[in-house]
Design an enzyme around this catalytic site. Structure first.
Site: not given
Length: 433
Positions: A253, A256-257, A373
């Protein structure tokens, strides 16, 4: 009168109070936005994000101006004054409006006994200007522990990282390669009057000169493009996707990836996307639906493989682990208020556990991409070092790229104020039997 909405500064103060108590902006801001008429919602969002971004500097100034802290039941007024200071220091709002409307917001919060204090503090702030920051937390507008940890981990880059964190991130798109080439989509943007340029490193990325509502983006609702930072897009360049592969996106979730994987290779055999959050998993499906893509979605703790895995190993695994998110602070400035130094060790334990679990279901000859990230080595290349000591058969693949810094066990991107977020990637391959 009871149905009248509160002044937006009062609403903003309550949002910031909720963040201080542990809620993220993504949790508490949507409810607050619904309390206001549509024309005030963009201003509320800008104020809440901006005040979080500069919270530690504003807090430093306010604490200098207060003779003593407010009582706990009046803490919301402390945040109301932070909102006003943000507008005085970082917005073009007329000063008289900030002062007068903040006093009215104080009354709306049912704190009329504090209007004199609010008025006096803000008038002094307007008259005297911003004071010189008296410590590094105020100077760099980050919590002290984060400043010190960055200084230690990145002795040559820590100030640049802090500075980048205090900027607003650019709006970056990922063109759906199944629909358009990047050049074709750049032309569509130009025809729509939207200025943009190709990203430096992500092959399907486009960075806009100025953010625009997604409704203005050509073919957005029909799956022509998605909003995704350039660093996050790089995962597909490392997976070496080929037709017929079975691919897992762990901790998927908001999706995007997952979507980027499906766009990068349209002939994959199967893509499975797992996430532990029942609240966030529907967002993955929404993204898939908009892009007309298909993946198998599963709600589960990826590390608990006995609860969800069917015994069929994966050719490719993307493991984007839960992390401190210190590489995306400019997009989520509430991280400065929510994250604690004590979070890092437990996160590292979760990250290593996930890596060990995913390795066990990777097919011999398969490839695993580890991603965060974060900008903290404890979550990044040191996790890979620890894993390689345990799995001496694992093969570390050198990332041959012109982005990021080589950390010997992966590459680290630091946040760039004019480009990508902070991200870490490592690539591991399992030997053939």
């Amino acid at each position: 009168m009871a149905d009248q909405p509160q002044p937006f500064r009062a609403v903003a103060a309550n949002v910031l109070l909720a963040v201080e108590k542990g809620q993220s902006l993504s949790q508490c801001l949507p409810l607050a936005l619904n309390q206001l008429p549509p024309d005030q919602r963009p201003q509320l969002q800008a104020i809440c994000y901006g005040t979080c971004r500069w919270f530690h500097r504003l807090e430093g100034e306010l604490n200098q101006r207060l003779k003593k802290p407010l009582r706990k039941p009046d803490r919301v007024v402390h945040h109301l004054m932070l909102v006003a200071l943000f507008q005085l220091r970082f917005s073009e709002q007329a000063t008289y409006a900030v002062l007068n409307e903040t006093v009215e917001a104080c009354r709306a919060l049912d704190k009329p006994h504090l209007t004199g204090l609010v008025n006096g503090v803000l008038r002094a702030a307007e008259r005297e200007g911003a004071p010189e920051p008296n410590d590094d937390s105020s100077r760099y507008s980050h919590p002290v522990w984060m400043v010190e940890k960055l200084r230690h981990n990145w002795p040559e880059d820590w100030q640049a990282i802090l500075g980048a964190n205090n900027t607003q991130a650019p709006m970056t798109l990922r063109v759906n390669a199944l629909r358009f080439s990047r050049d074709e989509y750049l032309k569509l943007l130009s025809e729509a009057g939207i200025e943009a340029k190709p990203t430096r490193f992500a092959p399907h990325g486009i960075q806009l000169d100025r953010p625009v509502p997604v409704e203005r983006l050509p073919w957005f609702e029909d799956g022509g493009a998605s909003v995704q930072d350039e660093a996050a897009q790089l995962c597909t360049t490392l997976l070496d996707l080929q037709p017929g592969q079975r691919v897992l996106d762990a901790c998927a979730a908001p999706g995007g990836k997952t979507c980027a994987i499906l766009e990068a290779c349209g002939e994959l055999d199967e893509v499975i996307a797992i996430d532990e959050s029942a609240e966030r998993l529907p967002r993955v499906q929404e993204n898939l639906d908009r892009l007309d893509l298909h993946a198998t979605l599963t709600q589960a703790d990826a590390a608990d493989i006995d609860s969800w895995w069917d015994g069929n190993p994966f050719d490719r695994i993307l493991l984007d682990v839960p992390c401190s998110a210190t590489g995306v602070i400019r997009r989520h400035p509430d991280i400065k208020l929510l994250r604690r130094e004590s979070d890092i060790v437990p996160l590292a334990s979760i990250q290593l556990g996930l890596l060990e679990a995913m390795w066990s279901i990777l097919k011999p000859g398969g490839r695993l991409v580890y991603a965060t990230c974060s900008v903290f080595p404890q979550e990044n290349h040191r996790i890979i070092q620890r894993f390689l000591k345990q799995q001496d058969q694992a093969r570390l693949i050198e990332i041959d790229a012109d982005w990021g810094q080589d950390m010997n066990t992966g590459r680290q991107l630091l946040p760039d104020p004019d480009s990508h977020d902070g991200f870490f990637y490592a690539v591991l391959e399992k030997p053939e039997l």
